[in-house]
Design an enzyme around this catalytic site. Structure first.
Site, PDB file in Angstrom:
ATOM      1  N   SER A 126       0.862  -1.183   0.000  1.00 37.47           N
ATOM      2  CA  SER A 126       0.000   0.000   0.000  1.00 37.47           C
ATOM      3  C   SER A 126       0.899   1.234   0.000  1.00 37.47           C
ATOM      4  O   SER A 126       2.059   1.165   0.423  1.00 37.47           O
ATOM      5  CB  SER A 126      -0.865  -0.004   1.267  1.00 37.47           C
ATOM      6  OG  SER A 126      -1.482   1.250   1.465  1.00 37.47           O
ATOM      7  N   TYR A 148      -2.162  -0.749  10.196  1.00 40.29           N
ATOM      8  CA  TYR A 148      -2.247  -1.113   8.773  1.00 40.29           C
ATOM      9  C   TYR A 148      -0.972  -0.667   8.061  1.00 40.29           C
ATOM     10  O   TYR A 148      -0.333  -1.451   7.343  1.00 40.29           O
ATOM     11  CB  TYR A 148      -3.482  -0.458   8.149  1.00 40.29           C
ATOM     12  CG  TYR A 148      -3.649  -0.723   6.664  1.00 40.29           C
ATOM     13  CD1 TYR A 148      -4.256  -1.886   6.211  1.00 40.29           C
ATOM     14  CD2 TYR A 148      -3.205   0.205   5.721  1.00 40.29           C
ATOM     15  CE1 TYR A 148      -4.413  -2.128   4.853  1.00 40.29           C
ATOM     16  CE2 TYR A 148      -3.363  -0.024   4.366  1.00 40.29           C
ATOM     17  CZ  TYR A 148      -3.975  -1.188   3.931  1.00 40.29           C
ATOM     18  OH  TYR A 148      -4.122  -1.420   2.578  1.00 40.29           O
TER      19      TYR A 148
HETATM   20  P1  NDP Z   1     -11.347  -6.167   0.695  1.00 38.29           P
HETATM   21  O1  NDP Z   1     -11.640  -5.759   2.073  1.00 38.29           O
HETATM   22  O2  NDP Z   1     -12.323  -5.900  -0.374  1.00 38.29           O
HETATM   23  O3  NDP Z   1     -10.970  -7.721   0.662  1.00 38.29           O
HETATM   24  C1  NDP Z   1     -10.083  -8.226   1.598  1.00 38.29           C
HETATM   25  C2  NDP Z   1     -10.199  -9.717   1.616  1.00 38.29           C
HETATM   26  O4  NDP Z   1      -9.395 -10.213   2.701  1.00 38.29           O
HETATM   27  C3  NDP Z   1     -11.620 -10.179   1.868  1.00 38.29           C
HETATM   28  O5  NDP Z   1     -11.933 -11.260   1.009  1.00 38.29           O
HETATM   29  C4  NDP Z   1     -11.588 -10.613   3.314  1.00 38.29           C
HETATM   30  O6  NDP Z   1     -12.495 -11.633   3.631  1.00 38.29           O
HETATM   31  C5  NDP Z   1     -10.163 -11.113   3.436  1.00 38.29           C
HETATM   32  N1  NDP Z   1      -9.771 -11.170   4.820  1.00 38.29           N
HETATM   33  C6  NDP Z   1      -9.749 -10.178   5.721  1.00 38.29           C
HETATM   34  N2  NDP Z   1      -9.414 -10.636   6.921  1.00 38.29           N
HETATM   35  C7  NDP Z   1      -9.209 -11.959   6.790  1.00 38.29           C
HETATM   36  C8  NDP Z   1      -8.871 -13.001   7.674  1.00 38.29           C
HETATM   37  N3  NDP Z   1      -8.700 -12.776   8.975  1.00 38.29           N
HETATM   38  N4  NDP Z   1      -8.738 -14.252   7.204  1.00 38.29           N
HETATM   39  C9  NDP Z   1      -8.941 -14.508   5.900  1.00 38.29           C
HETATM   40  N5  NDP Z   1      -9.294 -13.570   5.006  1.00 38.29           N
HETATM   41  C10 NDP Z   1      -9.432 -12.305   5.450  1.00 38.29           C
HETATM   42  O7  NDP Z   1      -9.929  -5.501   0.364  1.00 38.29           O
HETATM   43  P2  NDP Z   1      -9.250  -5.110  -1.019  1.00 38.29           P
HETATM   44  O8  NDP Z   1      -9.638  -6.068  -2.067  1.00 38.29           O
HETATM   45  O9  NDP Z   1      -9.441  -3.678  -1.211  1.00 38.29           O
HETATM   46  O10 NDP Z   1      -7.713  -5.313  -0.622  1.00 38.29           O
HETATM   47  C11 NDP Z   1      -6.896  -6.345  -1.145  1.00 38.29           C
HETATM   48  C12 NDP Z   1      -5.464  -6.001  -0.808  1.00 38.29           C
HETATM   49  O11 NDP Z   1      -5.094  -4.788  -1.462  1.00 38.29           O
HETATM   50  C13 NDP Z   1      -5.219  -5.762   0.675  1.00 38.29           C
HETATM   51  O12 NDP Z   1      -3.962  -6.297   1.029  1.00 38.29           O
HETATM   52  C14 NDP Z   1      -5.180  -4.250   0.797  1.00 38.29           C
HETATM   53  O13 NDP Z   1      -4.421  -3.843   1.902  1.00 38.29           O
HETATM   54  C15 NDP Z   1      -4.542  -3.887  -0.524  1.00 38.29           C
HETATM   55  N6  NDP Z   1      -4.799  -2.517  -0.953  1.00 38.29           N
HETATM   56  C16 NDP Z   1      -6.050  -2.151  -1.346  1.00 38.29           C
HETATM   57  C17 NDP Z   1      -6.298  -0.873  -1.784  1.00 38.29           C
HETATM   58  C18 NDP Z   1      -7.646  -0.431  -2.245  1.00 38.29           C
HETATM   59  O14 NDP Z   1      -7.811   0.771  -2.589  1.00 38.29           O
HETATM   60  N7  NDP Z   1      -8.654  -1.303  -2.302  1.00 38.29           N
HETATM   61  C19 NDP Z   1      -5.218   0.129  -1.862  1.00 38.29           C
HETATM   62  C20 NDP Z   1      -3.931  -0.360  -1.434  1.00 38.29           C
HETATM   63  C21 NDP Z   1      -3.748  -1.643  -1.011  1.00 38.29           C
HETATM   64  P3  NDP Z   1     -14.076 -11.322   3.795  1.00 38.29           P
HETATM   65  O15 NDP Z   1     -14.548 -11.037   2.415  1.00 38.29           O
HETATM   66  O16 NDP Z   1     -14.600 -12.579   4.331  1.00 38.29           O
HETATM   67  O17 NDP Z   1     -14.181 -10.157   4.696  1.00 38.29           O
END
Ligand code: NDP
Length: 275
Positions: free
Chosen positions: A168, A181
């Site tokens: 990020s 985070y």
């Molecule tokens: P989302 O919140 O949409 O998705 C995150 C996913 O991680 C979900 O499927 C969630 O599961 C899963 N997850 C969270 N906690 C756990 C856990 N304890 N065990 C297993 N699975 C878990 O996030 P994004 O798609 O936006 O993010 C994806 C990646 O990109 C992350 O690493 C984020 O930090 C990074 N990122 C995203 C940005 C953005 O603008 N979207 C910008 C910069 C980085 P569930 O669906 O069940 O909650």
């Protein structure tokens, strides 16, 4: 026979791709994706399967994983599997069980996309709750370490394996109120650099970090509630760089910090801007 990667769900995003990989670029590769049920992870799972990969869908919400599984099996001849797993509870025992299941089920592992993440509270460090800190660090930094370490022997059996750590902007330049985070993403960057350095002469497993940049997901909406989602790129529009990092075109790339916002294709990989 590769699936047709031009399904409507991907077509709009594909219009923004700066790189057009081969339709079968991930044929028969086995790739583990954490957080595969939603957001960027879901888009990656679908996209990788459409390009021939057998994807291992790890996530904490079974119904979301099942929906991704159904989507893939309806459209491709690949063999996805579901791994319901709350990374908050991941430990040596459960990580080893996963490695054994992958070895027995596929006999190989060609890549890991460390994508699952917790945002945690956005609050000054002075008020950051210890229990929330521990949860964010467990999911965002410890789980990628433990999974990578445990799955390394399988990855090393692959001719050319790829591990991608999802970073990020705030994991490359600290920013007020982003708390655990931001710190967890710095840790992930460190993990990636150490692993890349340890393996740079082995030439079998590559490790790179990727900042997807602002992307239209539930996490983005939670982090920026005043923002209109329509103004933010979709996960599908980011998938060119995700494919690149797992396919042959990136074989010689390791230890890189990529940024989806500034990347213009394989020959123009750029480091993250400080914004
Ligand atoms: P989302 O919140 O949409 O998705 C995150 C996913 O991680 C979900 O499927 C969630 O599961 C899963 N997850 C969270 N906690 C756990 C856990 N304890 N065990 C297993 N699975 C878990 O996030 P994004 O798609 O936006 O993010 C994806 C990646 O990109 C992350 O690493 C984020 O930090 C990074 N990122 C995203 C940005 C953005 O603008 N979207 C910008 C910069 C980085 P569930 O669906 O069940 O909650």
């Amino acid at each position: 026979m590769p699936a047709n990667p031009d399904y409507p769900e991907l077509a709009a995003g594909k219009a923004d791709w700066r790189y057009q990989p081969d339709a079968a670029c991930l044929q028969d590769q086995v790739i583990l994706i954490t957080g595969a049920g939603d957001g960027i992870g879901r888009a990656a799972a679908r996209t990788f399967a459409l390009h021939g990969a057998n994807v291992i869908l790890l996530g904490r919400t079974r119904s979301k994983l099942e929906a991704v599984f159904d989507w893939i099996t309806d459209r491709t001849e690949t063999e996805p599997v579901i791994v319901p797993c709350d990374l908050l509870a991941l430990d040596d025992t459960s990580a080893s069980a996963l490695a054994q299941a992958i070895e027995e089920g596929f006999g190989r592992l060609d890549g890991i996309l460390h994508n699952a993440s917790l945002l945690g509270p956005k609050t000054p460090m002075a008020y950051y709750p210890s229990d929330e800190w521990a949860k964010v660090m467990q999911v965002n930094a410890f789980a990628p370490f433990l999974l990578t370490r445990t799955l390394l022997p399988l990855l090393q059996q692959s001719a050319n394996a790829s591990v991608v750590m999802t970073s990020s902007s705030v994991g490359r330049q600290g920013r007020a109120y982003w708390g655990a985070y931001a710190v967890s993403k710095f840790a992930l960057e460190g993990l990636c650099q150490v692993l890349a350095d340890e393996h740079e002469n082995a030439n079998r497993v590559r490790f790179n970090s990727l900042n997807p940049g602002g992307t239209r997901t539930a996490m983005r909406a939670a982090a920026y509630p005043a923002e209109s989602p329509a103004d933010v790129p979709t996960p599908e529009s980011r998938m060119d760089i995700y494919l690149y990092l797992f396919e042959q075109a990136s074989l010689s790339l390791t230890g890189a910090q990529l940024d989806a916002r500034t990347w213009n294709g394989p020959t123009h990989s750029a480091a993250a801007p400080a914004s």
